[in-house]
Structure formats: structure tokens, C-alpha cells
Design an enzyme around this catalytic site. Structure first.
Site, PDB file in Angstrom:
ATOM      1  N   ASP A 141      -5.001   2.466   8.430  1.00 33.45           N
ATOM      2  CA  ASP A 141      -6.415   2.142   8.652  1.00 33.45           C
ATOM      3  C   ASP A 141      -6.684   0.678   8.992  1.00 33.45           C
ATOM      4  O   ASP A 141      -7.794   0.331   9.361  1.00 33.45           O
ATOM      5  CB  ASP A 141      -7.227   2.529   7.407  1.00 33.45           C
ATOM      6  CG  ASP A 141      -7.045   3.990   7.066  1.00 33.45           C
ATOM      7  OD1 ASP A 141      -7.207   4.823   7.970  1.00 33.45           O
ATOM      8  OD2 ASP A 141      -6.710   4.293   5.909  1.00 33.45           O
ATOM      9  N   GLU A 191     -17.341  17.062   5.755  1.00 35.96           N
ATOM     10  CA  GLU A 191     -16.399  17.761   4.852  1.00 35.96           C
ATOM     11  C   GLU A 191     -16.920  17.726   3.413  1.00 35.96           C
ATOM     12  O   GLU A 191     -16.793  18.699   2.674  1.00 35.96           O
ATOM     13  CB  GLU A 191     -15.009  17.123   4.942  1.00 35.96           C
ATOM     14  CG  GLU A 191     -14.350  17.385   6.296  1.00 35.96           C
ATOM     15  CD  GLU A 191     -12.841  17.230   6.289  1.00 35.96           C
ATOM     16  OE1 GLU A 191     -12.351  16.259   5.704  1.00 35.96           O
ATOM     17  OE2 GLU A 191     -12.151  18.091   6.883  1.00 35.96           O
ATOM     18  N   GLY A 238       0.820  -1.206   0.000  1.00 35.90           N
ATOM     19  CA  GLY A 238       0.000   0.000   0.000  1.00 35.90           C
ATOM     20  C   GLY A 238       0.853   1.254   0.000  1.00 35.90           C
ATOM     21  O   GLY A 238       1.781   1.378   0.808  1.00 35.90           O
ATOM     22  N   ALA A 239       0.544   2.178  -0.925  1.00 35.65           N
ATOM     23  CA  ALA A 239       1.294   3.438  -1.019  1.00 35.65           C
ATOM     24  C   ALA A 239       0.441   4.621  -0.586  1.00 35.65           C
ATOM     25  O   ALA A 239       0.472   5.693  -1.186  1.00 35.65           O
ATOM     26  CB  ALA A 239       1.817   3.632  -2.441  1.00 35.65           C
ATOM     27  N   ALA A 296       0.474   5.706   5.247  1.00 35.43           N
ATOM     28  CA  ALA A 296       1.283   4.849   6.121  1.00 35.43           C
ATOM     29  C   ALA A 296       2.360   4.112   5.330  1.00 35.43           C
ATOM     30  O   ALA A 296       3.531   4.107   5.713  1.00 35.43           O
ATOM     31  CB  ALA A 296       0.382   3.851   6.851  1.00 35.43           C
ATOM     32  N   VAL A 333      -2.953  -7.150  -4.024  1.00 36.01           N
ATOM     33  CA  VAL A 333      -2.540  -8.117  -2.999  1.00 36.01           C
ATOM     34  C   VAL A 333      -3.732  -9.017  -2.688  1.00 36.01           C
ATOM     35  O   VAL A 333      -4.820  -8.529  -2.361  1.00 36.01           O
ATOM     36  CB  VAL A 333      -2.088  -7.399  -1.702  1.00 36.01           C
ATOM     37  CG1 VAL A 333      -1.705  -8.412  -0.627  1.00 36.01           C
ATOM     38  CG2 VAL A 333      -0.938  -6.446  -1.990  1.00 36.01           C
ATOM     39  N   LYS A 336      -6.038  24.044   8.609  1.00 36.88           N
ATOM     40  CA  LYS A 336      -6.338  22.789   7.905  1.00 36.88           C
ATOM     41  C   LYS A 336      -5.426  22.628   6.687  1.00 36.88           C
ATOM     42  O   LYS A 336      -4.873  21.560   6.434  1.00 36.88           O
ATOM     43  CB  LYS A 336      -7.816  22.807   7.470  1.00 36.88           C
ATOM     44  CG  LYS A 336      -8.244  21.623   6.655  1.00 36.88           C
ATOM     45  CD  LYS A 336      -8.646  20.473   7.525  1.00 36.88           C
ATOM     46  CE  LYS A 336      -9.013  19.261   6.704  1.00 36.88           C
ATOM     47  NZ  LYS A 336      -9.330  18.117   7.518  1.00 36.88           N
ATOM     48  N   GLN A 341      -2.857  11.679  10.036  1.00 39.11           N
ATOM     49  CA  GLN A 341      -1.842  12.032  11.033  1.00 39.11           C
ATOM     50  C   GLN A 341      -1.334  10.804  11.789  1.00 39.11           C
ATOM     51  O   GLN A 341      -0.120  10.610  11.940  1.00 39.11           O
ATOM     52  CB  GLN A 341      -2.488  13.019  12.016  1.00 39.11           C
ATOM     53  CG  GLN A 341      -1.533  13.774  12.860  1.00 39.11           C
ATOM     54  CD  GLN A 341      -2.266  14.595  13.918  1.00 39.11           C
ATOM     55  OE1 GLN A 341      -1.969  14.496  15.089  1.00 39.11           O
ATOM     56  NE2 GLN A 341      -3.229  15.392  13.531  1.00 39.11           N
TER      57      GLN A 341
HETATM   58  P1  NAD Z   1     -17.473   7.727  10.866  1.00 35.48           P
HETATM   59  O1  NAD Z   1     -17.618   6.335  11.377  1.00 35.48           O
HETATM   60  O2  NAD Z   1     -16.626   8.660  11.606  1.00 35.48           O
HETATM   61  O3  NAD Z   1     -18.930   8.392  10.723  1.00 35.48           O
HETATM   62  C1  NAD Z   1     -20.006   7.701  10.141  1.00 35.48           C
HETATM   63  C2  NAD Z   1     -21.326   8.378  10.497  1.00 35.48           C
HETATM   64  O4  NAD Z   1     -22.347   7.615   9.856  1.00 35.48           O
HETATM   65  C3  NAD Z   1     -21.622   8.406  11.985  1.00 35.48           C
HETATM   66  O5  NAD Z   1     -21.992   9.698  12.365  1.00 35.48           O
HETATM   67  C4  NAD Z   1     -22.786   7.416  12.136  1.00 35.48           C
HETATM   68  O6  NAD Z   1     -23.730   7.829  13.112  1.00 35.48           O
HETATM   69  C5  NAD Z   1     -23.424   7.427  10.758  1.00 35.48           C
HETATM   70  N1  NAD Z   1     -24.112   6.177  10.430  1.00 35.48           N
HETATM   71  C6  NAD Z   1     -23.600   4.916  10.479  1.00 35.48           C
HETATM   72  N2  NAD Z   1     -24.559   4.021  10.114  1.00 35.48           N
HETATM   73  C7  NAD Z   1     -25.695   4.732   9.834  1.00 35.48           C
HETATM   74  C8  NAD Z   1     -27.000   4.382   9.397  1.00 35.48           C
HETATM   75  N3  NAD Z   1     -27.382   3.149   9.150  1.00 35.48           N
HETATM   76  N4  NAD Z   1     -27.890   5.384   9.223  1.00 35.48           N
HETATM   77  C9  NAD Z   1     -27.543   6.678   9.415  1.00 35.48           C
HETATM   78  N5  NAD Z   1     -26.322   7.051   9.828  1.00 35.48           N
HETATM   79  C10 NAD Z   1     -25.398   6.091  10.033  1.00 35.48           C
HETATM   80  O7  NAD Z   1     -16.983   7.546   9.348  1.00 35.48           O
HETATM   81  P2  NAD Z   1     -16.224   8.565   8.384  1.00 35.48           P
HETATM   82  O8  NAD Z   1     -16.771   9.932   8.497  1.00 35.48           O
HETATM   83  O9  NAD Z   1     -16.222   7.903   7.057  1.00 35.48           O
HETATM   84  O10 NAD Z   1     -14.752   8.574   8.947  1.00 35.48           O
HETATM   85  C11 NAD Z   1     -13.996   7.365   8.977  1.00 35.48           C
HETATM   86  C12 NAD Z   1     -12.722   7.597   9.770  1.00 35.48           C
HETATM   87  O11 NAD Z   1     -11.867   8.495   9.061  1.00 35.48           O
HETATM   88  C13 NAD Z   1     -12.985   8.218  11.117  1.00 35.48           C
HETATM   89  O12 NAD Z   1     -12.116   7.655  12.047  1.00 35.48           O
HETATM   90  C14 NAD Z   1     -12.673   9.675  10.895  1.00 35.48           C
HETATM   91  O13 NAD Z   1     -12.258  10.339  12.066  1.00 35.48           O
HETATM   92  C15 NAD Z   1     -11.567   9.600   9.862  1.00 35.48           C
HETATM   93  N6  NAD Z   1     -11.533  10.812   9.040  1.00 35.48           N
HETATM   94  C16 NAD Z   1     -10.664  11.791   9.416  1.00 35.48           C
HETATM   95  C17 NAD Z   1     -10.595  12.945   8.678  1.00 35.48           C
HETATM   96  C18 NAD Z   1      -9.608  14.017   9.085  1.00 35.48           C
HETATM   97  O14 NAD Z   1      -8.944  13.882  10.106  1.00 35.48           O
HETATM   98  N7  NAD Z   1      -9.519  15.088   8.326  1.00 35.48           N
HETATM   99  C19 NAD Z   1     -11.419  13.133   7.568  1.00 35.48           C
HETATM  100  C20 NAD Z   1     -12.306  12.126   7.227  1.00 35.48           C
HETATM  101  C21 NAD Z   1     -12.353  10.961   7.977  1.00 35.48           C
END
Ligand code: NAD
Length: 406
Positions: free
Chosen positions: A301, A166, A8-9, A12, A78, A379, A319
Site C-alpha cells: 500500500d 463489503e 511490516g508483516a 507484502a 518503526v 471470492k 493480490q
Molecule cells: P476508495 O478510495 O476506493 O473509496 C472511497 C470512496 O469514498 C469513494 O467512492 C469516494 O467517492 C468516497 N468519498 C471520498 N471522500 C468523500 C467525501 N468527503 N464524502 C463522501 N464520499 C467520499 O477507498 P476504499 O474503499 O477504502 O479502498 C481503498 C483501496 O483498497 C482501494 O484501492 C480498493 O480497491 C482497495 N480494496 C480492495 C479490496 C479487494 O480487492 N477485495 C477490498 C477493499 C479495498
């Protein structure tokens, strides 16, 4: 010479290679395996999905950062890792043997088995999927000129986690462009986020989370909370609302664009390789290796690392992926050189910032809350830092975000 295979590139994997090239010049043979010849900045996928940035702005060729005397790039998928035989099985190439393997295959979309989610909604976990979302939106907007169907102008985001929020901000920025294609005014482009939770953005304190939610509301983004999505039909989201009982009719919302951001899980290759994991994340040892297999590092991840006295693993972010890679390179270097391994891995977060479009953001860093324009600058600086760490000045100057003055 010891053989290190990095799978994976992403943040990480590529960072591990970059650090190993510095620390073990001429002392190891590195093989990096990825399906694509490019690295992409996963934190910017929403910008491509919205069409605010082209894919070329968030990607760079992997070979840009490889030292060809030390590292060979293998473009392949893979299939699995056999940890006992210490070989990696690939789809199109012969198996590769290793002394140390760094497993950094990233994440995939998690549908939780919800009916129709895979068939009828659009995931956003890589560049190709993000481009597909943008193309889909463009098609709907152009179609509207013919159909006058208001559902062509509606965009639903399922899941208001970090990714969903976002993305909503980026789509709001893109409204004027969509409106022009559809021949309508920007306010006619409807953006709607649906989430099961009562309180959104649980990673932030209540005040900051409320600030973020108000930012979205000011951008006329409709937010439905306590809505547990049960099924996705073509162009329809069905959910159980707050207070509904089992068997009550489900609520229906229609839109011709439905984007799926309800969470992610680690690469399916984790399960294929027989590793014990929860949602594709393996609980790492203190040296970031897989339990019982000290030559196999699990980073990014696909890894779960617990904070001291914490109940849940740290959330997956670019991060923490970069920080794990730094540690793993140090650990492998110590083992190759036959010196003492570093003390147990410790993660120190520099903070978390969420963007809501190009000029607004909110978050926490070094114990302080940041809001609005200063947060948006922070950001972009965080993104530039990770680009610099991976690609050096070349990629920073070519792809960095220097649009700081609005
Ligand atoms: P997440 O798991 O953080 O959020 C998913 C959301 O979907 C939750 O609020 C949850 O309540 C909702 N959900 C789940 N099942 C549902 C359902 N059946 N019906 C309705 N709502 C439902 O997922 P993500 O936003 O994809 O993020 C994944 C990971 O990546 C997280 O750890 C996040 O912190 C990280 N991330 C970090 C950054 C950053 O640091 N800039 C940016 C994007 C993601």
C-alpha cells in the site's frame, strides 16, 4: 552476510520474508519488524467489524511462518528509515542497519482533513479498529433496550468504495443478531451508505456495478450518492448534496454509529522518512525500489505502480501486494547471488471480486463477469489462495473459508 530488513508483516512484507527464506536459505540475515505479533487478513476486516467472524479467524501468529535460523522478529513501531545511512529507527529498540530494506508498512485511514471525521467516526484499517466498531455496535444495540432512541439502530458508512460496500454487506448479514440484542425486528436495523460519487464502483463495468448496487438495495441498504461529506459531528453526518451551491445549508443525517471508509493512504512513516509520495504512496522504479535509493523496496500500500499507458496507479489490493513481494524476493535473491536481476516488474491482475455478505458477490476474473453465489465461492477461493501463499497448509486449514455450501 547481507542483512535484509522487512518492515511490516502484512501481505507484502510477510510474503517477501516467506519467499526470501526459500530462495536464500543460509545466505542472508532477515529482520522482520511489526508492531503486532500477528498477521491479519486485511481483506476480511469488515467481517470482524460486523462481528460475523472473531479476530482470531482472520489472524495468525507471525512466528508460524518464520524460520528462526534465518529470521528474527522485532516487535516495535518503526519511526523512520534513514535511506542515506541505511538504518531503520525504532521506538523502543536500537536502530537497525541494512543492506536491503523492504518497506511494507501498509495503510492508514484518510480523512482528507474533514472536520470532526477523526473524532466522531470509526475507522476500519486494522484488527483493533474493526473490533472497536463491533463493540460500539453491540453497545448501541443494548442501549436501545433502555433509550428506545432509533439512532441506536442506525449504522452509517461514509464512503462507498470497495471497503464501504463489503462492510455494508457484512452488516446486513449481521442484522438478525443486532436485532436480537436490541429487542427489535431485523428490518428495524437501518444501514445507510453515503458517497460523493455519482457512479459507484468505477473499477467495474457499468452492468456489473449496477448489479452490485442492486444487490445492496435488495438488502434494504439505503444508498445516497453525490453527497460530499463536509463534517462529522457527534452522531451526525453533514453533507453537500447534488445541485447544492456553496453556502446552502448542509444536509444532516443522524446515527449513533458512523463508520469512516472514504479511502486510505500509505503509512505516515513514508513522510517521516522524507520520501516523495502522494497520499503515502511512492512512485516505484521498475524494480519496485524508491527513486534514487535502489536498496529500499517500496511494496504493497505504500507503493504506486503505473499500468502500461495508464493514467492512475493500480489500486492497492492484497493480490498486487503478494505479486510485488514475489518480485522483490526474486530481485533481492539475484543481487545477493550476483546474477542478473529480473526484468522490470509487470503486474497481471487475476481479477477483482467484491463480496456483499457471506453468500453474495460480484466481480471480474480472467475476462469474465461473475455474480451471486458462484462469485462468492470465487471470492473465498481468492482469499484461501492468499492465505495458502502466506501461511501454507497450516493456516489454510485453520483459517480458510470452506463454508461454500449454503
Ligand atoms: P476508495 O478510495 O476506493 O473509496 C472511497 C470512496 O469514498 C469513494 O467512492 C469516494 O467517492 C468516497 N468519498 C471520498 N471522500 C468523500 C467525501 N468527503 N464524502 C463522501 N464520499 C467520499 O477507498 P476504499 O474503499 O477504502 O479502498 C481503498 C483501496 O483498497 C482501494 O484501492 C480498493 O480497491 C482497495 N480494496 C480492495 C479490496 C479487494 O480487492 N477485495 C477490498 C477493499 C479495498
Amino acid at each position: 552476510m547481507k542483512k535484509v530488513i522487512v518492515l511490516g508483516a502484512g501481505y507484502a512484507g510477510l510474503k517477501t520474508v516467506v519467499e526470501l527464506q526459500k530462495k536464500l536459505r543460509g545466505q542472508v540475515e532477515i529482520t522482520l519488524v511489526d508492531e503486532n505479533p500477528y498477521h491479519y487478513e486485511a481483506t476480511d476486516l469488515h467481517e470482524v467489524a460486523s462481528g460475523n467472524l472473531p479476530a482470531s479467524k482472520i489472524t495468525f501468529p507471525i512466528t508460524d511462518v518464520l524460520n528462526p535460523e534465518m529470521t528474527t522478529l522485532v516487535l516495535d513501531h518503526v519511526e523512520k528509515v534513514d535511506q542515506d545511512k541505511k538504518i531503520v529507527e525504532l521506538r523502543d529498540h536500537k536502530p537497525l542497519s541494512y543492506d536491503y530494506c523492504v518497506f511494507a508498512l501498509g495503510f492508514v485511514s484518510e480523512t482528507f482533513g474533514i472536520k470532526g471525521a477523526e473524532e466522531n467516526s470509526l475507522p476500519m484499517t486494522n484488527v483493533k479498529e474493526s473490533e472497536a466498531i463491533h463493540n460500539h455496535i453491540i453497545t448501541q444495540m443494548k442501549d436501545y433496550q433502555e433509550t428506545k432512541n432509533p439512532n441506536d439502530l442506525k449504522l452509517i458508512i461514509c464512503g462507498a468504495g470497495f471497503t464501504g460496500i463489503e462492510l455494508a454487506g457484512a452488516l446486513a448479514d449481521a442484522r438478525p443478531r443486532y436485532a436480537k440484542l436490541a429487542g427489535v425486528t431485523p428490518d428495524q436495523i437501518k444501514i445507510h451508505i453515503i458517497d460523493a460519487s455519482k457512479r459507484l464502483l468505477p473499477m467495474f463495468n457499468e452492468k456489473l456495478a449496477d448489479y452490485g448496487i442492486n444487490l445492496l438495495k435488495k438488502l434494504e441498504i439505503e444508498i445516497t450518492t453525490e453527497a460530499r461529506i463536509q463534517e462529522i459531528q457527534p452522531d451526525t453526518v453533514l453533507y453537500q448534496g447534488a445541485g447544492d451551491s456553496e453556502g446552502d445549508p448542509l444536509h444532516k443525517v443522524e446515527a449513533n454509529t458512523i463508520i469512516w471508509t472514504t479511502g486510505v493512504s500509505g503509512s505516515p512513516v513514508v513522510a517521516e522518512s522524507g520520501l516523495q509520495a502522494r497520499r503515502g504512496r511512492v512512485m516505484d522504479t521498475e524494480h519496485l525500489t524508491a527513486p534514487d535509493h535502489d536498496d529500499m523496496y517500496m511494496v504493497g500500500d505504500v507503493a504506486a505502480v503505473m499500468p502500461p499507458n495508464g493514467k492512475r496507479p493500480y489500486p492497492t489490493t492484497a493480490q498486487i501486494a503478494l505479486s510485488m513481494a514475489n518480485y522483490v524476493a526474486k530481485d533481492i535473491a539475484a543481487r545477493v547471488k550476483g546474477i542478473a536481476r529480473p526484468a522490470a516488474y509487470v503486474y497481471k491482475s487475476l481479477g477483482t471480486v467484491a463480496s456483499v455478505g457471506n453468500t453474495r458477490a460480484f466481480g471480474e476474473a480472467s475476462g469474465h463477469s461473475f455474480k451471486g453465489y458462484p462469485a462468492s465461492v470465487l471470492k473465498k477461493m481468492i482469499m484461501n489462495k492468499s492465505l495458502m501463499e502466506l501461511g501454507g497448509f497450516k493456516e489454510l486449514f485453520a483459517k480458510g473459508r470452506f463454508d461454500l455450501y449454503h
